[in-house]
Each structure stands twice: as C-alpha cells, then as structure tokens.
Motif scaffolding. Structure first.
Motif, PDB file in Angstrom:
ATOM      1  N   UNK A   1     -27.204 -12.180   7.339  1.00 39.96           N
ATOM      2  CA  UNK A   1     -27.655 -12.319   5.961  1.00 39.96           C
ATOM      3  C   UNK A   1     -29.155 -12.133   5.875  1.00 39.96           C
ATOM      4  N   UNK A   2     -29.864 -12.747   6.814  1.00 44.38           N
ATOM      5  CA  UNK A   2     -31.313 -12.646   6.789  1.00 44.38           C
ATOM      6  C   UNK A   2     -31.770 -11.233   7.134  1.00 44.38           C
ATOM      7  N   UNK A   3     -31.095 -10.609   8.072  1.00 44.48           N
ATOM      8  CA  UNK A   3     -31.462  -9.244   8.427  1.00 44.48           C
ATOM      9  C   UNK A   3     -31.268  -8.320   7.229  1.00 44.48           C
ATOM     10  N   UNK A   4     -30.197  -8.525   6.490  1.00 43.74           N
ATOM     11  CA  UNK A   4     -29.933  -7.690   5.321  1.00 43.74           C
ATOM     12  C   UNK A   4     -31.038  -7.832   4.277  1.00 43.74           C
ATOM     13  N   UNK A   5     -31.603  -9.032   4.173  1.00 42.98           N
ATOM     14  CA  UNK A   5     -32.619  -9.259   3.142  1.00 42.98           C
ATOM     15  C   UNK A   5     -34.016  -8.836   3.579  1.00 42.98           C
TER      16      UNK A   5
END
Length: 433
Positions: A424-428
């Motif tokens: 999730x953090x990588x996507x953001x």
C-alpha cells in the motif's frame, strides 16, 4: 517529427543522446530496420522477419503489450506467423503470441511453431512453483505494486540443446545456445542479411550479470558468447533491449568491450578469492577500468558491477562470504536489539544513521538504520528516520536494481508509520527518482 530508430542509434553512438535505461523511451513506433526485418520496440523488443511463406518472430515481448505487437506486425505484413523464437524464458520475451495463435486457429491453419532452448521448460516450471516469490521480487525491482507473476506460459513446440536452424520460405535463421544472463539463452543470426539478434546478451547498458534477487548468471560464459558474436562480423545488431548498433566496426567494438567488461570483473574477483579476501573486501577492491566506465553502452543503469562480483563469487566460491559470524548468524532482530542496547537505544542508532546519510556516508547509514528498524520494528520515530535514510540512498543510485530495493525499504518504514502494509505504501510513494 519522429526520429527513426536507426537515426537514434547513430545519435547514441556519437554521444548526442544519453542512455536512460534498457528501455529507450523515445522508441515508440515499429520500424523496418533492415530489408524485411521489423523492430517493434517495447520493454522487451520483438522482431518480425519476412519470408516467402509469411513471418518469423524473434522474441514476442510482454503479455501486457501483446495486442500492440499484433497490431504493428499485421499492419506491416498480414502474412501468417509460421515461427517464433524465444531468446530466453524471461516474461518480457515470451508473452506476445496470444493473438497470433488465435488468428491461426480462426483461419484453420497451424499455430506458430515456437522454438526455444530446452532449459526454457525448466524455467517455466520454476516460475510456476515460485510464483509468489517472483511476484514479490519483481514488484520490488520494478516498483510495480500491482504486478502479478504469471504461472502459465505458451510452451515451445521445438527445443534444442546447442544449435538449431529455421529454414522456411527462403529464410535461414541460425540459432545458437549460450549461457549468459540465463542458462537458456539463444542468439539469432541471419547470415544473408548479416543481422544479429543477441537477445539480452547485449543490452545497450551494463550487462545484467549480477541481479541481486534472481538466480545465477554466468559472466564467464557470457563473455565467451560476446566474443563469438563479434567474430560473425554482423552489420546490424538488434538487441531485445536498448538501441540497435549499426555498422560492422561498431558492432564488433561494442561486443568486444562488453566482453572485456565482464572478463575484468571475473578476473579481479577470482584474484581476490585466491588471495583469501572476504566477499566484502572483494566488493571494495574490484573496479571497472576507466576506459570502460566512459562507454555509453556500459552504464550501470539496470545492473551494477558490484552485483556481478557477487554472482562470480556465488558461482566459484559458494555462499559463505568469509565472515565467520555470518556462517551461523543470530536472528537479525536479536543482533539489532543487542547493538541498540549497547548504543543507548534504537533511536540513537536511527539518529546517527540520519547524520551519516546527510553527510553522504550512505552505506554506513543504511547499516545503522536497518539495525534501528530491526531493534524497534513498531517505533514510528525510528522508522521515520529509516525511511529518510533509504530515500536519500535511493536518489543516489542509478541502477534499477538498487533503486527498487532501497525504495522498497523506504516504503516498509512508511508503512509502519502509516499503519499500512508495504504494498500500500509503495503504491502511494512509487515515483521516478
């Protein structure tokens, strides 16, 4: 106005165009680059070769771009595709045949005959067995949070061990097996046109002979293959990544210098082994000669010399790195907690890591930031520092391999801070650096 692919190749060689990666972003349209040879650029390029009975393909690109490949090839020549060659089994070379197979079935004729080295079969089985692992490492390498590794592949119809010749419709395409980036690699050669298809054995950037997250590469065999290709005196080299190389002198020079690049890394690493050096000592002793680091087609934009050294070590010396503490190590968290206790706490390690990172000592900073994060896996202040250290490290790097791993590490800590998972953090946060 579109610049032709061959013009771009000339500009690159003359120093008027800077390499950016193994994917040249300005190559966006298919082009006939030799009489009867179409180049279809992509993450992995594909090539169509015209013959009297239809077309043969050398490499087929990613499944994601299969429709585009089909459109560009059929607009150039609507004849049937009789054969397709996999230069090797990486997914960016084997994914584009779906529409061509469907055309054949709809028209009641045989599907394209797919030719590959026999080791492709084992590769496809391994990919299916390790789908989860390959999904994780390729998400990390390419900073692509939604990537899902395939488990099913278009199987070859013909496999061979050493050499194979496709003769159809007046075409003679000679295929030869070489170990290099992979153990299943095939080089294509059109002797009448003097066109060479090296697959991934020439990338237009430094060879992908080290990749930290992938299986063994073969730098020694790769150099041998490069010198063999140089002996062919090809007039045009069409790699499956990067920009073509035009002219017999330039092709030979590019291949021989790339061979020299690998040979010097191998020779220096083996010399270190014979001296009794540890792996870390070896990594800091081996250097690429200055005359090679200056060449546009040997820039470390995908892989790096340091990682090639590790692969040579792995091939010749096994996994023990010469540090006896690493032979049977304690868990990372236990070691980190002990060092944090001796240092006054994980935050002390994190603060010192930030100081080192801002002072430009990125290697040492990462060690301390990692120890801090391992010692305090849920501490948001510690992970704020860890994220910054790895973010600072990532922007210093040129290669896809390093930026992918350091960006992933940054995202891990940002995920702890935000209470989300790494993906999730990588996507953001995923962004060009």
């Amino acid at each position: 106005m579109k610049t032709s692919i061959l013009q771009q190749a000339t500009e690159m060689w003359n120093g008027d165009r800077e390499p950016t990666s193994i994917v040249e972003p300005t190559m966006t349209h298919a082009e006939e680059v030799a009489d009867g040879v179409l180049m279809v650029p992509g993450f992995g390029h594909a090539f169509a070769i015209r013959h009297a009975d239809g077309l043969a393909l050398f490499d087929t690109g990613l499944a994601l771009f299969a429709d585009g490949l089909h459109k560009q090839v059929t607009e150039w020549d609507s004849g049937p595709v009789t054969h397709a060659v996999y230069s090797h089994g990486h997914v960016d070379h084997v994914g584009g045949l779906g529409r061509f197979d469907a055309d054949a079935e709809a028209q009641g004729r045989p599907r394209p005959v797919v030719v590959a080295h026999e080791n492709v079969l084992a590769r496809f089985r391994r990919y299916a067995e390790t789908q989860g692992y390959n999904t994780v490492i390729n998400r990390r390498q390419f900073r692509s949070p939604d990537l899902v590794w395939p488990a099913e592949f278009r199987q070859p119809d013909i496999t061979f061990a050493e050499t194979h010749v496709i003769e159809v419709g007046g075409l003679r395409l000679e295929l030869t097996h070489h170990r290099g980036e992979t153990d299943d690699h095939v080089v294509g050669w059109l002797p009448e046109k003097r066109v060479l298809f090296p697959g991934d054995l020439f990338l237009g950037v430094a060879p992908n002979a080290g990749n930290p997250q992938k299986v063994q590469r073969y730098p020694v065999d790769w150099a041998v293959a490069l010198r063999w290709m140089a002996s062919l005196d090809a007039e045009l080299m069409l790699g499956s990544h990067g920009i073509p190389v035009v002219g017999a002198g330039r092709v030979r020079e590019a291949l021989e210098n790339t061979a020299h690049y690998l040979e010097t890394l191998v020779d220096q690493t083996i010399a270190c082994l014979n001296d009794g050096a540890t792996l870390v000592e070896t990594l800091h002793r081996v250097r690429v000669p200055d005359e090679l680091t200056a060449l546009h087609y040997l820039q470390p934009l995908y892989d790096e010399p340091e990682f090639v050294v590790r692969n040579v070590w792995r091939q010749f010396a096994g996994w023990y790195d010469g540090n006896p503490a690493h032979l049977k190590p304690a868990p990372d968290e236990e070691l980190a907690s002990e060092i944090a206790a001796l240092s006054g706490g994980a935050q002390m390690l994190a603060d010192r890591a930030l100081e080192l990172a801002h002072a430009g000592s990125h290697r040492l900073a990462c060690h301390l930031a990692q120890l801090a994060g391992d010692a305090a896996p849920d501490d948001t202040a510690v992970h704020t520092a860890r994220a910054e250290v790895y973010a600072l490290r990532a922007v210093q790097e040129r290669s896809t391999m390093s930026t992918g791993i350091f960006t992933w590490a940054e995202a891990e800590s940002r995920g702890v801070i935000a209470g989300t998972d790494t993906m999730t953090e990588l996507a953001s946060t995923a962004r060009p650096r």
